[in-house]
Design a protein around this motif. Structure first.
Motif, PDB file in Angstrom:
ATOM      1  N   PHE A  12      58.948   4.504  16.554  1.00 29.50           N
ATOM      2  CA  PHE A  12      60.375   4.643  16.227  1.00 29.50           C
ATOM      3  C   PHE A  12      60.850   3.414  15.426  1.00 29.50           C
ATOM      4  CE2 PHE A  12      64.732   3.511  17.549  1.00 29.50           C
ATOM      5  CZ  PHE A  12      65.435   4.630  17.121  1.00 29.50           C
ATOM      6  N   ASN A  13      60.468   2.221  15.901  1.00 23.81           N
ATOM      7  CA  ASN A  13      60.878   0.992  15.211  1.00 23.81           C
ATOM      8  C   ASN A  13      60.363   0.951  13.778  1.00 23.81           C
ATOM      9  OD1 ASN A  13      62.279   0.033  17.401  1.00 23.81           O
ATOM     10  ND2 ASN A  13      60.571  -1.192  18.213  1.00 23.81           N
ATOM     11  N   GLU A  14      59.152   1.439  13.592  1.00 25.41           N
ATOM     12  CA  GLU A  14      58.579   1.430  12.243  1.00 25.41           C
ATOM     13  C   GLU A  14      59.370   2.372  11.330  1.00 25.41           C
ATOM     14  OE1 GLU A  14      56.499  -0.829  12.071  1.00 25.41           O
ATOM     15  OE2 GLU A  14      55.482  -0.626  10.140  1.00 25.41           O
ATOM     16  N   LEU A  15      59.743   3.536  11.872  1.00 24.02           N
ATOM     17  CA  LEU A  15      60.538   4.481  11.073  1.00 24.02           C
ATOM     18  C   LEU A  15      61.886   3.872  10.705  1.00 24.02           C
ATOM     19  CD1 LEU A  15      59.967   7.925  12.874  1.00 24.02           C
ATOM     20  CD2 LEU A  15      58.941   7.133  10.750  1.00 24.02           C
ATOM     21  N   GLN A  16      62.474   3.124  11.658  1.00 26.76           N
ATOM     22  CA  GLN A  16      63.786   2.519  11.419  1.00 26.76           C
ATOM     23  C   GLN A  16      63.716   1.337  10.455  1.00 26.76           C
ATOM     24  OE1 GLN A  16      66.683   3.854  12.946  1.00 26.76           O
ATOM     25  NE2 GLN A  16      65.151   5.375  13.463  1.00 26.76           N
ATOM     26  N   SER A  17      62.526   0.731  10.365  1.00 24.82           N
ATOM     27  CA  SER A  17      62.423  -0.550   9.652  1.00 24.82           C
ATOM     28  C   SER A  17      62.349  -0.412   8.135  1.00 24.82           C
ATOM     29  CB  SER A  17      61.159  -1.282  10.118  1.00 24.82           C
ATOM     30  OG  SER A  17      60.030  -0.633   9.539  1.00 24.82           O
ATOM     31  N   GLY A  18      62.247   0.829   7.652  1.00 28.23           N
ATOM     32  CA  GLY A  18      62.061   0.996   6.209  1.00 28.23           C
ATOM     33  C   GLY A  18      60.589   1.061   5.842  1.00 28.23           C
ATOM     34  N   LYS A  19      59.718   0.913   6.858  1.00 22.87           N
ATOM     35  CA  LYS A  19      58.269   1.000   6.571  1.00 22.87           C
ATOM     36  C   LYS A  19      57.730   2.400   6.883  1.00 22.87           C
ATOM     37  CE  LYS A  19      57.008  -3.765   6.489  1.00 22.87           C
ATOM     38  NZ  LYS A  19      57.418  -4.674   7.559  1.00 22.87           N
ATOM     39  N   GLY A  20      58.645   3.316   7.234  1.00 18.24           N
ATOM     40  CA  GLY A  20      58.231   4.695   7.448  1.00 18.24           C
ATOM     41  C   GLY A  20      58.150   5.407   6.125  1.00 18.24           C
ATOM     42  N   PRO A  21      57.721   6.659   6.075  1.00 11.51           N
ATOM     43  CA  PRO A  21      57.169   7.425   7.185  1.00 11.51           C
ATOM     44  C   PRO A  21      55.889   6.804   7.756  1.00 11.51           C
ATOM     45  CG  PRO A  21      57.527   8.824   5.239  1.00 11.51           C
ATOM     46  CD  PRO A  21      57.705   7.422   4.814  1.00 11.51           C
ATOM     47  N   VAL A  22      55.556   7.331   8.924  1.00 10.64           N
ATOM     48  CA  VAL A  22      54.311   6.922   9.580  1.00 10.64           C
ATOM     49  C   VAL A  22      53.276   8.025   9.323  1.00 10.64           C
ATOM     50  CG1 VAL A  22      53.280   6.620  11.870  1.00 10.64           C
ATOM     51  CG2 VAL A  22      55.407   5.450  11.303  1.00 10.64           C
ATOM     52  N   PHE A  23      52.042   7.610   9.152  1.00 11.71           N
ATOM     53  CA  PHE A  23      50.977   8.562   8.786  1.00 11.71           C
ATOM     54  C   PHE A  23      49.762   8.430   9.704  1.00 11.71           C
ATOM     55  CE2 PHE A  23      53.285   7.400   4.940  1.00 11.71           C
ATOM     56  CZ  PHE A  23      53.532   8.627   4.347  1.00 11.71           C
ATOM     57  N   LEU A  24      49.001   9.522   9.797  1.00  7.87           N
ATOM     58  CA  LEU A  24      47.641   9.384  10.322  1.00  7.87           C
ATOM     59  C   LEU A  24      46.749   9.238   9.098  1.00  7.87           C
ATOM     60  CD1 LEU A  24      45.758   9.404  12.835  1.00  7.87           C
ATOM     61  CD2 LEU A  24      45.295  11.784  12.305  1.00  7.87           C
ATOM     62  N   GLN A  25      46.034   8.146   9.056  1.00 11.28           N
ATOM     63  CA  GLN A  25      45.259   7.828   7.857  1.00 11.28           C
ATOM     64  C   GLN A  25      43.788   8.180   8.041  1.00 11.28           C
ATOM     65  OE1 GLN A  25      47.073   5.265   5.474  1.00 11.28           O
ATOM     66  NE2 GLN A  25      45.388   3.837   5.139  1.00 11.28           N
ATOM     67  N   LEU A  26      43.297   9.066   7.179  1.00 11.66           N
ATOM     68  CA  LEU A  26      41.879   9.464   7.246  1.00 11.66           C
ATOM     69  C   LEU A  26      41.165   9.267   5.917  1.00 11.66           C
ATOM     70  CD1 LEU A  26      43.509  12.104   8.859  1.00 11.66           C
ATOM     71  CD2 LEU A  26      41.164  12.637   9.265  1.00 11.66           C
ATOM     72  N   LYS A  27      41.945   9.045   4.848  1.00 11.57           N
ATOM     73  CA  LYS A  27      41.340   9.154   3.510  1.00 11.57           C
ATOM     74  C   LYS A  27      40.282   8.090   3.224  1.00 11.57           C
ATOM     75  CE  LYS A  27      45.335   6.961   1.401  1.00 11.57           C
ATOM     76  NZ  LYS A  27      46.556   7.129   0.671  1.00 11.57           N
ATOM     77  N   HIS A  28      40.217   7.061   4.080  1.00  8.84           N
ATOM     78  CA  HIS A  28      39.179   6.041   3.896  1.00  8.84           C
ATOM     79  C   HIS A  28      37.833   6.505   4.459  1.00  8.84           C
ATOM     80  CE1 HIS A  28      41.018   5.614   7.835  1.00  8.84           C
ATOM     81  NE2 HIS A  28      39.926   4.990   8.259  1.00  8.84           N
ATOM     82  N   LEU A  29      37.845   7.646   5.170  1.00 12.92           N
ATOM     83  CA  LEU A  29      36.610   8.086   5.827  1.00 12.92           C
ATOM     84  C   LEU A  29      35.722   8.867   4.857  1.00 12.92           C
ATOM     85  CD1 LEU A  29      38.137   9.314   9.221  1.00 12.92           C
ATOM     86  CD2 LEU A  29      37.101   7.092   8.713  1.00 12.92           C
ATOM     87  N   HIS A  30      34.444   8.954   5.192  1.00 15.55           N
ATOM     88  CA  HIS A  30      33.482   9.687   4.379  1.00 15.55           C
ATOM     89  C   HIS A  30      33.801  11.187   4.430  1.00 15.55           C
ATOM     90  CE1 HIS A  30      29.605  11.361   3.102  1.00 15.55           C
ATOM     91  NE2 HIS A  30      29.373  10.176   2.546  1.00 15.55           N
ATOM     92  N   ASP A  31      33.517  11.878   3.322  1.00 18.58           N
ATOM     93  CA  ASP A  31      33.744  13.331   3.219  1.00 18.58           C
ATOM     94  C   ASP A  31      33.185  14.104   4.408  1.00 18.58           C
ATOM     95  OD1 ASP A  31      35.190  13.565   0.979  1.00 18.58           O
ATOM     96  OD2 ASP A  31      33.675  14.677  -0.165  1.00 18.58           O
ATOM     97  N   LYS A  32      31.964  13.753   4.776  1.00 19.34           N
ATOM     98  CA  LYS A  32      31.273  14.468   5.867  1.00 19.34           C
ATOM     99  C   LYS A  32      32.015  14.255   7.188  1.00 19.34           C
ATOM    100  CE  LYS A  32      27.415  16.277   4.201  1.00 19.34           C
ATOM    101  NZ  LYS A  32      27.808  17.604   3.763  1.00 19.34           N
ATOM    102  N   THR A  33      32.531  13.037   7.360  1.00 14.73           N
ATOM    103  CA  THR A  33      33.273  12.728   8.599  1.00 14.73           C
ATOM    104  C   THR A  33      34.550  13.558   8.644  1.00 14.73           C
ATOM    105  OG1 THR A  33      32.439  10.477   8.406  1.00 14.73           O
ATOM    106  CG2 THR A  33      34.226  10.816   9.969  1.00 14.73           C
ATOM    107  N   ILE A  34      35.229  13.615   7.501  1.00 20.40           N
ATOM    108  CA  ILE A  34      36.478  14.396   7.454  1.00 20.40           C
ATOM    109  C   ILE A  34      36.187  15.873   7.724  1.00 20.40           C
ATOM    110  CG2 ILE A  34      38.371  15.159   5.945  1.00 20.40           C
ATOM    111  CD1 ILE A  34      38.463  12.380   4.779  1.00 20.40           C
TER     112      ILE A  34
END
Ligand SMILES: Cc1cc2nc3c(=O)[nH]c(=O)nc-3n(C[C@H](O)[C@H](O)[C@H](O)COP(=O)(O)OP(=O)(O)OC[C@H]3O[C@@H](n4cnc5c(N)ncnc54)[C@H](O)[C@@H]3O)c2cc1C
Length: 580
Positions: A293-315
């Motif tokens: 919630f604090n992150e969303l309020q701070s201007g650093k939102g939106p919040v994400f689940l980050q996967l794009k750094h993972l290998h294709d096979k892992t994804i």
């Protein structure tokens, strides 16, 4: 006859143990009760159809809280949940769960439910919690309901689908005597006399409105409208810590988790719009939600689940689970949005509020035998007060409830109830069908839930809560005097709307009673911003006295697993310092 034409009828049946709610805890409770005494009559009553009902209707991605020898001990788990729940835990019930859950996993395995195993054939558990390792993936978790249903058929459990329970019956000395229900297709009423009753009606998931704008696009199974909480309240049972709301981090505009429990062990993480991690641990807790919630309020939102750094096979492997098991619509949703995890992170948001012990701690108060404060009445799963229970907690405590309830039924005869209570309930239930014109239930429900969002969504402000209570009282007046139901389906919705109103009132009452902030965002009160252990290191119990809602404090039972002073606030230290 049209399928949902209203039939004004009432019949009565009896059984030894009545289980209400055939989702997760309910089937296990019914099964264990029947196995305990095969000669007894066990009825499993379900609003929908047991084959595909409840939170696990489409399947489940994994066990979130498996205590597996070699990975964790019951003592470690009890400690973790005590800390995660800010200390307000009766450890006996948590410890008992932790001791019993491994046996239940083995049993589920024998039913044909598959869990992830390593090359040696051992369960392959993953770390998601702050301290210990408890997540056991279920790559074939879509079979869970089917496997469970097979066991119910084999044990010859009597299943009554399409019956919505509306009220419990009690005797003059306060013992449970049965329940009243309504057929959701015909509106005929059925009274079920029972020696013991087990409530397994899941979370109160339709309390707030989801951000998607869809009334039924809730995180929780949308049939879980809080009927169990309302019924327990009206029967005189105590409800614990209702101010400890359920609030979850979800995919924005989608009714499912992102889900760090599945993707985290592969290397995914929650990040802000700079792509930076800001929380140490993705396990859901009030403090984690506060940082979100604090992150969303701070201007650093939106919040994400980050996967794009993972290998294709892992994804690809992650997609195999996320798009096929628990929420098979998820892949379609992402496809519709044009989101490919390889290139884009998953936008997340904060869910609607609800009551749920499965993820949080708000539930009907139970002891370590799943007994409520009403003799003969039990509760298990998301609506019972054992915190952070999840699916395995529903199975394990459902099992505890089933066995103990059958023992109770074996040693007691039917309790007598007053026929006038049935007549009064029939009047209440049928009232919306007897009006010529008025407000349809969906409008009553929408207004209630919009008010919940406007006034009750944390941070909790006293003045807003007081106004919210007044507005909700106005809606209640409309519901009681002007709501109409033109067919059996609308009648079901009208009854659900009344449960939602009851839950909204309880949310207000419980939140105003606890004059401190605790459990991070779940109970963040701007007028009492600090944790106050001196006055509020206790449970709160909400109940009904002389027809009125009352709350009281209840001491936390002495710990059986001690928590060191320096460990107590480990879950408070979630934020990753900038520059770290
Ligand atoms: C989206 C989502 C994802 C989850 N992911 C995981 C996970 O990966 N791992 C994990 O361990 N846990 C997970 N959980 C939690 C877990 O699924 C729940 O804790 C557990 O299934 C709750 O079981 P229950 O029996 O209490 O409720 P449910 O399974 O929801 O069952 C409640 C039943 O009661 C019925 N009912 C309601 N009202 C009435 C009434 N008035 N009369 C008759 N019947 C009624 C409903 O139709 C329903 O069938 C998840 C939950 C959700 C919602």
């Amino acid at each position: 006859m049209a399928i949902d034409e209203i039939v004004d009828g009432l019949s009565e049946v009896s059984c030894d143990v009545l289980v209400i709610g055939g989702g997760t805890a309910g089937p296990m409770a019914a099964l264990k009760a029947k196995l305990k005494n095969p000669k007894a009559n066990v009825v499993l009553l379900e609003k929908a159809n047991v084959k595909r009902s409840g939170a696990i209707s489409m399947g489940m991605d994994g066990l979130n809280n498996a205590v597996i020898p070699g990975y964790a001990t019951p003592e470690q788990y009890t400690k973790e949940i005590t800390i995660a729940n800010d200390g307000i835990v009766d450890q006996k019930a948590v410890y008992k769960y932790a001791q019993n859950c491994y046996g239940i996993i083995e049993e589920l395995d024998s039913f044909g439910i598959r869990f992830l195993k390593n090359e040696n054939g051992d369960y392959a558990v993953k770390k998601v919690h702050h301290i210990g390792t408890y997540v056991l993936p279920m790559p074939n978790g879509e079979t869970v309901k089917k496997a469970l249903y097979r066991q119910l058929r084999r044990a010859r459990i009597l299943i009554s689908n399409r019956y919505m329970a509306t009220r419990l019956l009690t005797s003059s000395d306060g013992r449970v005597a049965g329940a009243i229900s309504v057929n959701t297709r015909t509106a005929e009423m059925l009274v079920i006399k029972a020696k013991a009753v087990i409530l397994c009606m899941g979370a109160a998931g339709r309390l707030g409105l989801p951000t998607s704008g869809y009334m039924f696009g809730t995180y929780e199974n949308a049939a879980n409208s809080g009927d169990g909480y309302a019924m327990a309240y009206h029967a005189g049972a105590k409800l614990a810590n209702l101010e400890c709301f359920q609030i979850n981090p979800l995919i924005k505009d989608y009714n499912g988790p992102a889900c760090a429990y599945v993707a985290g062990p592969f290397g995914a993480y929650t990040a802000n719009n700079e792509g930076r991690r800001f929380i140490e641990c993705d396990y859901w807790s009030g403090q984690m939600m506060l940082e979100f919630f604090n992150e969303l309020q701070s201007g650093k939102g939106p919040v994400f689940l980050q996967l794009k750094h993972l290998h294709d096979k892992t994804i690809e492997e992650i997609e195999q689970t996320l798009h096929k098991v628990e929420r098979p619509t998820r892949g379609l949703f992402q496809q519709g949005r044009g989101v490919d995890y390889r290139h884009e992170s998953i936008e997340m948001h904060i869910s609607e509020i609800g009551f749920c012990s499965g993820h949080s701690a708000s539930g009907v108060f139970v002891d370590d035998f799943a007994r409520t404060t009403v003799p003969g009445l039990y509760a298990a799963g998301d609506m019972a007060s054992v915190p952070h229970n999840y699916m395995l907690g529903a199975f394990t405590n459902g099992s505890v409830a089933g066995i103990d309830a059958m023992e109770f039924a074996d040693n007691h005869d039917f309790a007598e109830f007053d026929a006038a209570d049935v007549a009064a309930e029939r009047e209440r239930v049928m009232a919306p069908t007897r009006r010529e014109d008025g407000i349809p239930p969906n409008q009553i429900e929408y207004k209630t839930r919009r008010l919940v969002n406007d006034y009750l969504q944390p941070p909790k402000v006293t003045r807003k809560y007081e106004l919210g209570a007044r507005r909700l009282a106005e809606v209640r007046q409309d519901a009681e005097q002007r709501m109409i139901a033109r067919n059996a389906h609308e009648l079901l919705r009208a009854l659900e709307a009344q449960s939602i109103l009851d839950c909204a009132d309880m949310a207000v009452h419980a939140s105003l009673f606890r004059e401190e902030s605790r459990w991070g965002l779940y109970h963040l009160r701007t007028d009492f911003p600090d944790k106050d252990n001196e006055n509020w290191f206790c449970h709160t119990l909400l109940g009904k006295r002389d027809g009125k809602m009352v709350s009281e404090k209840r001491a936390v039972e002495p710990y059986i697993v001690p928590i060191a002073e320096e460990e107590k606030d480990l879950y408070d230290k979630q934020r990753i310092a900038v520059g770290a």
